[in-house]
Enzyme design. Structure first.
Site, PDB file in Angstrom:
ATOM      1  N   HIS A 208      89.139  -0.037   8.215  1.00 30.98           N
ATOM      2  CA  HIS A 208      90.211   0.929   7.893  1.00 30.98           C
ATOM      3  C   HIS A 208      89.545   2.301   7.807  1.00 30.98           C
ATOM      4  O   HIS A 208      88.686   2.509   6.950  1.00 30.98           O
ATOM      5  CB  HIS A 208      90.833   0.618   6.528  1.00 30.98           C
ATOM      6  CG  HIS A 208      91.408  -0.761   6.408  1.00 30.98           C
ATOM      7  ND1 HIS A 208      92.754  -1.033   6.532  1.00 30.98           N
ATOM      8  CD2 HIS A 208      90.819  -1.959   6.159  1.00 30.98           C
ATOM      9  CE1 HIS A 208      92.969  -2.333   6.365  1.00 30.98           C
ATOM     10  NE2 HIS A 208      91.803  -2.922   6.141  1.00 30.98           N
ATOM     11  N   PHE A 209      89.939   3.220   8.701  1.00 28.98           N
ATOM     12  CA  PHE A 209      89.291   4.538   8.700  1.00 28.98           C
ATOM     13  C   PHE A 209      90.177   5.670   8.179  1.00 28.98           C
ATOM     14  O   PHE A 209      89.754   6.810   8.125  1.00 28.98           O
ATOM     15  CB  PHE A 209      88.749   4.873  10.094  1.00 28.98           C
ATOM     16  CG  PHE A 209      87.489   4.110  10.455  1.00 28.98           C
ATOM     17  CD1 PHE A 209      86.678   3.538   9.489  1.00 28.98           C
ATOM     18  CD2 PHE A 209      87.109   3.971  11.786  1.00 28.98           C
ATOM     19  CE1 PHE A 209      85.520   2.843   9.825  1.00 28.98           C
ATOM     20  CE2 PHE A 209      85.952   3.285  12.140  1.00 28.98           C
ATOM     21  CZ  PHE A 209      85.153   2.717  11.151  1.00 28.98           C
ATOM     22  N   ARG A 210      91.453   5.419   7.872  1.00 29.43           N
ATOM     23  CA  ARG A 210      92.287   6.336   7.069  1.00 29.43           C
ATOM     24  C   ARG A 210      92.811   7.566   7.766  1.00 29.43           C
ATOM     25  O   ARG A 210      93.477   8.367   7.114  1.00 29.43           O
ATOM     26  CB  ARG A 210      91.529   6.798   5.808  1.00 29.43           C
ATOM     27  CG  ARG A 210      90.835   5.726   4.994  1.00 29.43           C
ATOM     28  CD  ARG A 210      91.768   4.686   4.518  1.00 29.43           C
ATOM     29  NE  ARG A 210      91.162   3.797   3.527  1.00 29.43           N
ATOM     30  CZ  ARG A 210      91.679   2.624   3.207  1.00 29.43           C
ATOM     31  NH1 ARG A 210      92.792   2.198   3.784  1.00 29.43           N
ATOM     32  NH2 ARG A 210      91.098   1.873   2.302  1.00 29.43           N
TER      33      ARG A 210
ATOM     34  N   ASN B 280      97.216   0.644   8.691  1.00 25.86           N
ATOM     35  CA  ASN B 280      97.832   1.118   7.440  1.00 25.86           C
ATOM     36  C   ASN B 280      97.388   2.535   7.086  1.00 25.86           C
ATOM     37  O   ASN B 280      96.927   2.808   5.986  1.00 25.86           O
ATOM     38  CB  ASN B 280      97.552   0.148   6.282  1.00 25.86           C
ATOM     39  CG  ASN B 280      96.079  -0.103   6.034  1.00 25.86           C
ATOM     40  OD1 ASN B 280      95.259   0.025   6.946  1.00 25.86           O
ATOM     41  ND2 ASN B 280      95.724  -0.463   4.816  1.00 25.86           N
TER      42      ASN B 280
ATOM     43  N   ASP C 254      85.896  -5.517   7.016  1.00 27.89           N
ATOM     44  CA  ASP C 254      87.087  -5.001   6.332  1.00 27.89           C
ATOM     45  C   ASP C 254      86.744  -3.733   5.544  1.00 27.89           C
ATOM     46  O   ASP C 254      87.178  -3.561   4.407  1.00 27.89           O
ATOM     47  CB  ASP C 254      87.706  -6.057   5.407  1.00 27.89           C
ATOM     48  CG  ASP C 254      89.134  -5.699   5.003  1.00 27.89           C
ATOM     49  OD1 ASP C 254      89.698  -4.732   5.549  1.00 27.89           O
ATOM     50  OD2 ASP C 254      89.686  -6.402   4.136  1.00 27.89           O
TER      51      ASP C 254
HETATM   52  O1  DOR Z   1      91.385  -4.611  -0.197  1.00 29.00           O
HETATM   53  C1  DOR Z   1      91.974  -4.224   0.792  1.00 29.00           C
HETATM   54  N1  DOR Z   1      92.007  -2.930   1.120  1.00 29.00           N
HETATM   55  N2  DOR Z   1      92.632  -5.114   1.546  1.00 29.00           N
HETATM   56  C2  DOR Z   1      93.460  -4.719   2.535  1.00 29.00           C
HETATM   57  O2  DOR Z   1      94.046  -5.544   3.174  1.00 29.00           O
HETATM   58  C3  DOR Z   1      93.677  -3.292   2.799  1.00 29.00           C
HETATM   59  C4  DOR Z   1      92.511  -2.523   2.390  1.00 29.00           C
HETATM   60  C5  DOR Z   1      92.753  -1.044   2.392  1.00 29.00           C
HETATM   61  O3  DOR Z   1      93.263  -0.552   3.406  1.00 29.00           O
HETATM   62  O4  DOR Z   1      92.414  -0.383   1.433  1.00 29.00           O
END
Ligand code: DOR
Length: 454
Positions: free
Chosen positions: A70-72, A102, A313
């Site tokens: 996840h790079f935001r 997300n 992750d």
């Molecule tokens: O702990 C988590 N953080 N699980 C996820 O599925 C999303 C991730 C996040 O985007 O922060």
């Protein structure tokens, strides 16, 4: 390590004398690269090359693909952006990343995918692709959307985590799985069970060790069973992400015909209750880190072939955000830069073989996401290599971290095994912890090509 040059041209790059992890086993051999691809594997001791990397005493692995980060960017760049995320990845020996939807706005339309591709094209330290988020509403569009360039698959969240993306009900999951053909990656936590648990277990308590109680093993098992049953109904494969419980592993082992399985380095390395005592909310992630007996079951499944992919992750949140009182603290930990050293250390501790590790983070993504010529050391494949020193002792520290967040749950951990060079399509991007030049491009998928040529 030596990085030498001469003027005679044949190969663009030769990697000399490495212990090379080939599909058929580890061999001491040279690799020749022309035009970003692997053109020769053999004795190239008398070959001419523009550049040579001396890999004596080192192992040359196929480039590590971290298929869950996840790079935001866009929207949450205070935590990370595409540049800092991919910089951290390359610094840690990762050659390609698949990034999650997300963000803000959510990556759930062709326009949002195009926007990410454009942003990445200017700053990419690694090769990259993006997940398209699947929802009940967008499901019917997947047939026409899912094969746009740069899409590695569809992602659904069956339970709420960071961001607004959620596909909680069977009807919504069916809307995704009954459309399109690409791999659907599933965050399997059951929102309905967690909602009930929140009222009865969490109430207004602030103890972070309750994280793995209200986000319970039952909630994960329920979501995993539900999505596998829907996949069977629609004759569709699903890829179940970050499994944390022994119950799910026993179930998935029997359902490999429809489900592939992904594990995270954190769940193999940290366990409850110790991690919550030592790290507090820094260990808070979804699905949660659980007790040792669950972790032991993950290791068994990793080694018996149940698991297909291993990822980090990487889910960065700032230390300020993490220091909020639980449960106001966000879930997730940075991990893309520590994935390689943490897992090499597990190899050195005898927990898995180097060959198995390569299956999990290179061959697994190649097979599950159907990559074009990426993921193994083979003639004609992209010249992506993660060169590692299996004997190098080092300590992981916060100050090494290139992620914007500047922290790691492994701060102070001594490891054996370290990434020495990151080579992407024949370009040396990192060597001896020095970053050289960002040259990342979108990863190419078989189905994108097939479906854009007819
Ligand atoms: O702990 C988590 N953080 N699980 C996820 O599925 C999303 C991730 C996040 O985007 O922060």
């Amino acid at each position: 390590m030596m990085f030498s040059m001469n003027n005679k041209i044949k190969y663009d790059l030769v990697l000399k004398n490495g212990n090379v992890v080939l599909p058929e086993g580890i061999q001491k051999i040279d690799i020749g690269v022309i035009n970003e691809s692997i053109s020769d594997i053999g004795d190239l001791s008398s070959a001419d090359a523009k550049n040579t990397v001396d890999c004596s005493g080192l192992h040359v692995l196929p480039g590590v693909i971290d298929s869950q980060v996840h790079f935001r960017e866009p929207g949450l760049e205070n935590k990370e952006n595409l540049e800092s995320g991919m910089l951290a990845a390359a610094a840690g020996g990762v050659t390609a990343v698949f990034e999650m939807p997300n963000t803000d706005p959510l990556t759930i339309t062709p326009e949002t995918i195009k926007d990410k591709l454009q942003r990445a094209s200017r700053v990419a330290w690694t090769d990259y692709a993006f997940y398209l988020g699947g929802t009940g509403r967008t499901g019917p569009n997947l047939d026409k959307w899912e094969n746009a360039p740069g899409i590695c698959g569809i992602k659904i969240f069956m339970g709420a985590s960071t961001g607004e993306l959620m596909t909680a009900s069977d009807e919504e999951v069916e809307s995704v799985l009954s459309n399109g053909k690409r791999v659907v990656a599933v965050h399997a936590e059951d929102q309905y069970i967690m909602q009930e648990n929140m009222k009865t277990i969490l109430k207004d308590q602030t103890d972070v060790s309750l994280h793995s109680v209200w986000r319970s093993p039952e909630s994960c098992f329920s979501a995993t069973k539900r999505v596998v049953s829907i996949a069977k109904k629609y004759n569709r494969r699903v890829h179940v992400l970050h499994i944390t419980t022994s119950e799910e592993m026993d179930f998935l082992r029997k359902n490999k015909d429809v489900a592939s399985v992904e594990l995270l380095a954190n769940h193999l390395t940290l366990h409850a209750p110790d991690c919550y005592e030592k790290l507090g909310t820094l260990a808070q992630q979804n699905p949660p880190i659980r007790e040792k007996h669950h972790q032991d079951a993950l290791w068994v499944a990793l080694n018996d072939g149940t698991v297909d992919i291993l990822a980090s992750d990487h889910a960065p949140h700032t230390l300020e955000e993490k220091s909020r009182e639980y449960p106001k603290s966000p879930s997730g930990t940075p991990g893309v830069q520590t994935l390689v050293p943490i897992m090499l250390n597990h190899v050195n501790s005898g927990k898995l073989s180097l060959e198995r590790l390569v299956e999990l983070w290179s061959y697994g993504p190649e097979r599950i996401h159907k990559l074009v010529n990426k993921g193994r050391i083979k003639i004609g494949y992209d010249a992506d290599f993660t060169v590692v020193d299996m004997n190098k002792k080092n300590t992981i520290t916060n100050s090494q971290q290139r992620s914007k967040t500047g922290w790691t749950p492994y701060d102070g951990m001594d490891v054996i095994g370290w990434p020495i060079a990151t080579i992407i399509r024949g370009n040396v991007v990192m060597m001896d912890d020095e970053m050289i030049k960002p040259i990342g491009k979108p990863v190419i998928f078989q189905e994108t090509i097939l479906n854009n040529n007819d």
